[in-house]
Structure formats: C-alpha cells, structure tokens
Design a protein around this motif. Structure first.
Motif, PDB file in Angstrom:
ATOM      1  N   THR A  31       0.822  -1.210   0.000  1.00 36.73           N
ATOM      2  CA  THR A  31       0.000   0.000   0.000  1.00 36.73           C
ATOM      3  C   THR A  31       0.859   1.264   0.000  1.00 36.73           C
ATOM      4  OG1 THR A  31      -1.777  -1.153   1.189  1.00 36.73           O
ATOM      5  CG2 THR A  31      -1.805   1.258   1.247  1.00 36.73           C
ATOM      6  N   GLN A  32       1.940   1.259   0.769  1.00 35.21           N
ATOM      7  CA  GLN A  32       2.741   2.468   0.939  1.00 35.21           C
ATOM      8  C   GLN A  32       3.880   2.601  -0.070  1.00 35.21           C
ATOM      9  OE1 GLN A  32       3.864   3.543   4.911  1.00 35.21           O
ATOM     10  NE2 GLN A  32       2.076   2.579   5.835  1.00 35.21           N
ATOM     11  N   ALA A  33       4.250   1.517  -0.723  1.00 35.77           N
ATOM     12  CA  ALA A  33       5.350   1.587  -1.698  1.00 35.77           C
ATOM     13  C   ALA A  33       4.986   2.528  -2.843  1.00 35.77           C
ATOM     14  CB  ALA A  33       5.655   0.196  -2.239  1.00 35.77           C
ATOM     15  N   ASP A  34       5.999   3.119  -3.439  1.00 32.70           N
ATOM     16  CA  ASP A  34       5.768   3.987  -4.591  1.00 32.70           C
ATOM     17  C   ASP A  34       5.513   3.175  -5.856  1.00 32.70           C
ATOM     18  OD1 ASP A  34       6.292   6.750  -3.442  1.00 32.70           O
ATOM     19  OD2 ASP A  34       8.093   5.667  -2.824  1.00 32.70           O
ATOM     20  N   HIS A  35       6.108   1.985  -5.937  1.00 37.50           N
ATOM     21  CA  HIS A  35       5.834   1.086  -7.051  1.00 37.50           C
ATOM     22  C   HIS A  35       6.148  -0.338  -6.624  1.00 37.50           C
ATOM     23  CE1 HIS A  35       4.672   0.772 -11.265  1.00 37.50           C
ATOM     24  NE2 HIS A  35       5.543  -0.228 -11.369  1.00 37.50           N
ATOM     25  N   ILE A  36       5.518  -1.290  -7.305  1.00 36.78           N
ATOM     26  CA  ILE A  36       5.674  -2.706  -6.970  1.00 36.78           C
ATOM     27  C   ILE A  36       6.130  -3.466  -8.206  1.00 36.78           C
ATOM     28  CG2 ILE A  36       4.494  -4.803  -6.176  1.00 36.78           C
ATOM     29  CD1 ILE A  36       2.459  -2.950  -4.775  1.00 36.78           C
ATOM     30  N   ILE A  37       7.124  -4.325  -8.015  1.00 33.70           N
ATOM     31  CA  ILE A  37       7.553  -5.238  -9.070  1.00 33.70           C
ATOM     32  C   ILE A  37       7.077  -6.643  -8.705  1.00 33.70           C
ATOM     33  CG2 ILE A  37       9.526  -6.298 -10.242  1.00 33.70           C
ATOM     34  CD1 ILE A  37      11.099  -3.736  -9.727  1.00 33.70           C
ATOM     35  N   ALA A  38       6.343  -7.275  -9.597  1.00 33.47           N
ATOM     36  CA  ALA A  38       5.905  -8.664  -9.416  1.00 33.47           C
ATOM     37  C   ALA A  38       6.698  -9.547 -10.368  1.00 33.47           C
ATOM     38  CB  ALA A  38       4.410  -8.797  -9.699  1.00 33.47           C
ATOM     39  N   VAL A  39       7.023 -10.758  -9.927  1.00 35.97           N
ATOM     40  CA  VAL A  39       7.858 -11.629 -10.745  1.00 35.97           C
ATOM     41  C   VAL A  39       7.081 -12.329 -11.859  1.00 35.97           C
ATOM     42  CG1 VAL A  39       9.588 -12.020  -8.960  1.00 35.97           C
ATOM     43  CG2 VAL A  39       7.588 -13.537  -9.091  1.00 35.97           C
ATOM     44  N   SER A  40       5.757 -12.138 -11.891  1.00 39.82           N
ATOM     45  CA  SER A  40       4.937 -12.734 -12.954  1.00 39.82           C
ATOM     46  C   SER A  40       3.579 -12.063 -12.987  1.00 39.82           C
ATOM     47  CB  SER A  40       4.760 -14.239 -12.724  1.00 39.82           C
ATOM     48  OG  SER A  40       4.054 -14.477 -11.510  1.00 39.82           O
ATOM     49  N   GLU A  41       2.869 -12.250 -14.091  1.00 36.76           N
ATOM     50  CA  GLU A  41       1.491 -11.767 -14.176  1.00 36.76           C
ATOM     51  C   GLU A  41       0.612 -12.516 -13.180  1.00 36.76           C
ATOM     52  OE1 GLU A  41      -1.716  -9.546 -15.065  1.00 36.76           O
ATOM     53  OE2 GLU A  41       0.338  -9.176 -15.768  1.00 36.76           O
ATOM     54  N   TYR A  42       0.926 -13.779 -12.951  1.00 36.13           N
ATOM     55  CA  TYR A  42       0.225 -14.591 -11.956  1.00 36.13           C
ATOM     56  C   TYR A  42       0.289 -13.905 -10.589  1.00 36.13           C
ATOM     57  CZ  TYR A  42      -0.647 -18.667  -8.936  1.00 36.13           C
ATOM     58  OH  TYR A  42      -1.138 -19.534  -7.981  1.00 36.13           O
ATOM     59  N   THR A  43       1.479 -13.465 -10.190  1.00 33.00           N
ATOM     60  CA  THR A  43       1.659 -12.782  -8.907  1.00 33.00           C
ATOM     61  C   THR A  43       1.022 -11.393  -8.929  1.00 33.00           C
ATOM     62  OG1 THR A  43       3.700 -13.989  -8.468  1.00 33.00           O
ATOM     63  CG2 THR A  43       3.389 -11.918  -7.280  1.00 33.00           C
ATOM     64  N   ARG A  44       1.111 -10.713 -10.055  1.00 36.25           N
ATOM     65  CA  ARG A  44       0.512  -9.382 -10.169  1.00 36.25           C
ATOM     66  C   ARG A  44      -0.992  -9.437  -9.889  1.00 36.25           C
ATOM     67  NH1 ARG A  44      -1.800  -6.431 -14.562  1.00 36.25           N
ATOM     68  NH2 ARG A  44      -1.599  -4.164 -14.267  1.00 36.25           N
ATOM     69  N   GLN A  45      -1.662 -10.444 -10.401  1.00 34.50           N
ATOM     70  CA  GLN A  45      -3.100 -10.565 -10.187  1.00 34.50           C
ATOM     71  C   GLN A  45      -3.433 -10.842  -8.727  1.00 34.50           C
ATOM     72  OE1 GLN A  45      -5.503  -9.774 -12.328  1.00 34.50           O
ATOM     73  NE2 GLN A  45      -3.838  -9.187 -13.711  1.00 34.50           N
ATOM     74  N   ILE A  46      -2.592 -11.589  -8.029  1.00 34.75           N
ATOM     75  CA  ILE A  46      -2.792 -11.819  -6.596  1.00 34.75           C
ATOM     76  C   ILE A  46      -2.657 -10.498  -5.843  1.00 34.75           C
ATOM     77  CG2 ILE A  46      -1.808 -12.899  -4.526  1.00 34.75           C
ATOM     78  CD1 ILE A  46      -1.083 -15.312  -6.232  1.00 34.75           C
ATOM     79  N   ILE A  47      -1.650  -9.712  -6.204  1.00 32.10           N
ATOM     80  CA  ILE A  47      -1.425  -8.422  -5.553  1.00 32.10           C
ATOM     81  C   ILE A  47      -2.628  -7.502  -5.749  1.00 32.10           C
ATOM     82  CG2 ILE A  47      -0.017  -6.316  -5.631  1.00 32.10           C
ATOM     83  CD1 ILE A  47       2.351  -8.167  -6.415  1.00 32.10           C
ATOM     84  N   ILE A  48      -3.166  -7.485  -6.944  1.00 31.18           N
ATOM     85  CA  ILE A  48      -4.313  -6.621  -7.259  1.00 31.18           C
ATOM     86  C   ILE A  48      -5.585  -7.120  -6.570  1.00 31.18           C
ATOM     87  CG2 ILE A  48      -5.845  -5.846  -9.123  1.00 31.18           C
ATOM     88  CD1 ILE A  48      -3.333  -5.982 -10.958  1.00 31.18           C
ATOM     89  N   ASN A  49      -5.834  -8.426  -6.666  1.00 33.01           N
ATOM     90  CA  ASN A  49      -7.115  -8.972  -6.202  1.00 33.01           C
ATOM     91  C   ASN A  49      -7.156  -9.266  -4.705  1.00 33.01           C
ATOM     92  OD1 ASN A  49      -8.147  -8.958  -8.855  1.00 33.01           O
ATOM     93  ND2 ASN A  49      -7.171 -10.922  -9.298  1.00 33.01           N
ATOM     94  N   LYS A  50      -6.035  -9.689  -4.126  1.00 35.11           N
ATOM     95  CA  LYS A  50      -6.023 -10.066  -2.716  1.00 35.11           C
ATOM     96  C   LYS A  50      -5.616  -8.919  -1.795  1.00 35.11           C
ATOM     97  CE  LYS A  50      -6.975 -14.505  -3.301  1.00 35.11           C
ATOM     98  NZ  LYS A  50      -8.223 -15.137  -2.779  1.00 35.11           N
ATOM     99  N   TYR A  51      -4.825  -7.986  -2.313  1.00 30.81           N
ATOM    100  CA  TYR A  51      -4.330  -6.893  -1.475  1.00 30.81           C
ATOM    101  C   TYR A  51      -4.929  -5.543  -1.841  1.00 30.81           C
ATOM    102  CZ  TYR A  51      -0.845 -10.318   0.046  1.00 30.81           C
ATOM    103  OH  TYR A  51      -0.233 -11.446   0.564  1.00 30.81           O
TER     104      TYR A  51
END
Length: 422
Positions: free
Chosen positions: A195-215
C-alpha cells in the motif's frame, strides 16, 4: 537494496534472484548498496557494496526510530515461522507483551541479527526495520528497493528517513505460502508494504493478479518483471548409480510446492513404467508426511529423499535426472525449471506458476491433476523423440530468459518512478 539472503548462503530462489538482479543492474551502471541481516565473509561482492545489518549501533533517542521501536516492543514470537525453509509448522502470533529486559537493555548497543528463518524471525524483521532507518541515514542513495515481506518494513523505515522512493519486489505472497489460511501478521506486513510503496515489481502476471485482487492494489502500480537465469555451461551428464530412469522434484517440501501431488503421480507412473526412481530433493515441514505417504503406497524402494541440496550437489542431481517436475500449488515464478532446462533436462510444470508464462518448451498441467501429471511423466520417459524435442527446443527459452533483460526493465522502473515523484 534490502534483501534477506545472498549467495552462497541461500535457502531457496530468493537469494539466487537477488544475485541475478544485482549483477544485471551493475551492468546497467546502477551503483548498489545491498543490505543483508548478516555477512559470513565468503560472499561475492567485488563490484558493489555489501552491508551487514548486524553490528549496527542505534541510538533510539534519535528521531525516526520511535515508531519502529514501539512495534518491536509489542511483538513476541511464540511459535516458529519460516516461509522459505523449515521443518516446523509455519504459524505465528503477535501480542502486546514487551520483550524481555535483557533484550530491551540491548537497544542502546549494537543489534545482532542471525538472518535465519526461526522462531525469532518476526522480531528480527522489526529490528531490521530499525537498522534500515539507520543505514538510510548513513549511505547516499536515490531509490530504495526491498525484496519480499521480510524487508518491506526496513524499506519503509528507510524511506521515512531519506524521503527517497520505495520499490518493493514481490517474489512470493502469503497466499502462495499458505493458501487461504494466511498468517495474519505476515499478511499485514505485506499489505502495508504494498500500500505504501511507490511502485511494486511482481515476478509474474500470476503474482501481479494476486497483488491486485487479494491486497487491493491499483493495477497501474504493479509492473511485471520476470526472473532470468545466469548463463552457466553444463558439463556432461552425470553417471547414475542405478540403471533406472530418474524423475526429480527439487524444492522446499512444503504446501506451496505440491510435494504430495508428486508422490501420488509417482505411484501411478510406477504402474506404467516400473524401471523408474523418484527423487525428492529438499527439506521442509511436510517431509515426514511425504516419507510416510511413500511407505503407505509401498513405493519407498523406488523413492529417495536427499534432504536440502546446494551448489555442486544441485548440478549433480540435474545431471542424473531424466525428467524434472515442479507441481507447485502456487508458484510466483520458479527458477528451478530454468536450471533443469539449462542442464538439458525435460521439465513438467504446473500451470499455476509464473514461469509457465515464459516457457514454451515445457509440459504444463494443473497441479491437482495427478492423472495428467503421471501421463506426462510416463510419456517423456517412454518416448525418446518427445524428450529430445524438449531438450533441443528448451535452449531457445533459456536464451530469452536472461538477467540482463530483467536489469534493463528494473532500471526503467527506477527512472519512471523517480520522474513521477519529482
């Protein structure tokens, strides 16, 4: 850059990835100060600054430390938590009781961190945050990069002191490690960091979707940068102690990696192809259960548990393998299949893995489909042409997946993030 481990002292893919990223960024002209909880003295850091958090003196009366000091005082780790490598249950609680008097008295002295994944892990994460603030005040920097939840609070503390932008790098989430039964304190640290980071790097689109949907993180705040693999010449196949074919699972023997599906598939394969040995290389909280399950299925004579392998041991295991299997339930990326392909071994991976997004020459199955997994293993073992095709074409995938490309993308993210905040 804040990490928790660095080669050669690693327990999984996190340290390997940090090394690859650091090496790639150096080629891009990025100057790096890499911080770890402790150093052992044999790390390869000839071209960048590698800093040990242990031994850092902190005067807690200085501004900027109070919040992190209070957090530390209200944490008491009552049970083991080890999300990467453990033989114990992965549960944790947090309470309002203070630390012991001897720990409190140590606040005015040098902090010592073990960097281990043990029952003191959450306390060490909080101490690391205090040290992160101190180091950020001492070392000049333009951007802060924190790897995985263990370092998010150190990154946040550093940003509070320096005012520099914070990038967090998500190599795994608590949903990958624990499924829906997340450890709440760890989830909260992840959520705060994201939430507080200025930007987030995800190691995959799979992980990116978890970050968006779960967090609940806005999609535009999360970029995907796939991992790579360091070029490594692999020597000739290793001589095997047996004439049988060898099918290998290599990774933590824990829920996330799906070891039980490997054993159930092995039982089915042996009914189709009897001259096969199965190897489970690794350690973790499900090891005992897996040994018992192999015994229950009466396949123990065909199943081998090696324990945790490292360095040349890993290379020798790949060199003896005829098939590599990664049946992960939830795998943010997965470097092991790349290492296997680099060693000329056909790979079978779960569709629930980030690496499946970038591998064209691998067999992909749902982790839960034991029948499909068994059929795939049997097919690669029985049909030489199929195995050879995957070996030959796999080199194309490896050629594309290099850390240099990863470094270029990360540097671009650094530049775009700093420009947005100007």
């Amino acid at each position: 850059m804040f990490g928790w481990e660095f080669p050669p002292h690693i327990s999984g893919g996190l340290g390997t990835a940090c090394y690859g990223i650091t090496t790639a960024l150096l080629k891009q002209g990025v100057q790096i100060t890499f911080v770890v909880p402790r150093l052992y003295g044999d790390e390869d850091a000839a071209t960048f600054r590698l800093v040990s958090a242990s031994g850092t003196f902190i005067d807690l009366s200085e501004p900027g430390f109070q919040k992190w000091k209070e957090r530390l005082e209200y944490i008491e780790a009552q049970s083991a938590l080890a999300p990467y490598s453990t033989d114990q249950a992965t549960t944790i609680t947090s309470g309002v009781s203070g630390l012991h008097e001897e720990a409190i008295s140590a606040f005015s002295h040098k902090f010592q961190l073990s960097g281990k994944y043990d029952e003191h892990l959450l306390e060490e994460v909080q101490k690391y945050a205090l040290i992160g603030a101190k180091i950020a005040a001492e070392y000049d920097h333009d951007i802060i990069h924190a790897h995985d939840w263990l370092t998010y609070q150190a990154g946040l503390a550093a940003r509070e002191v320096s005012g520099k932008p914070l990038i967090i790098h998500v190599h795994a989430t608590e949903y990958d490690r624990s499924g829906e039964n997340v450890n709440v304190p760890v989830f909260e640290i992840e959520e705060e960091g994201m939430t507080q980071a200025d930007h987030i790097i995800a190691v995959s689109e799979y992980t990116r979707q978890i970050i968006i949907n779960k967090y609940g993180i806005p999609a535009e705040k999360v970029s995907v940068v796939h991992n790579g693999i360091l070029p490594k010449p692999f020597h000739l196949k290793q001589s095997k102690p047996v004439k049988d074919k060898i099918v290998t699972f290599m990774g933590r023997i824990t829920y996330q990696k799906g070891p039980e599906y490997f054993i159930e598939a092995a039982n089915k394969v042996l009914k189709m192809v009897p001259n096969v040995r199965f190897v489970m290389a690794g350690s973790g909280d499900m090891m005992h259960r897996m040994v018992l399950r192999a015994a229950q299925l009466k396949i123990s004579s065909r199943f081998h548990f090696t324990g945790f392998l490292k360095g040349d041991e890993v290379d020798r295991m790949y060199g003896m393998s005829d098939v590599f299997v990664m049946p992960s339930v939830s795998e943010p990326f997965g470097i092991a299949p790349l290492e296997a392909m680099q060693a000329d071994v056909p790979v079978i991976i779960s569709k629930q893995s980030g690496v499946s997004e970038v591998l064209d020459n691998a067999i992909k199955v749902d982790f839960w489909d034991v029948d499909a997994l068994a059929d795939a293993i049997a097919a690669v073992l029985q049909y030489k042409g199929l195995a050879q095709a995957f070996r030959q074409n796999g080199t194309d995938d490896i050629r594309k997946l290099n850390w240099d490309n990863t470094g270029i993308k990360i540097k671009n993210i650094y530049e775009s993030t700093t420009k947005q905040l100007v």
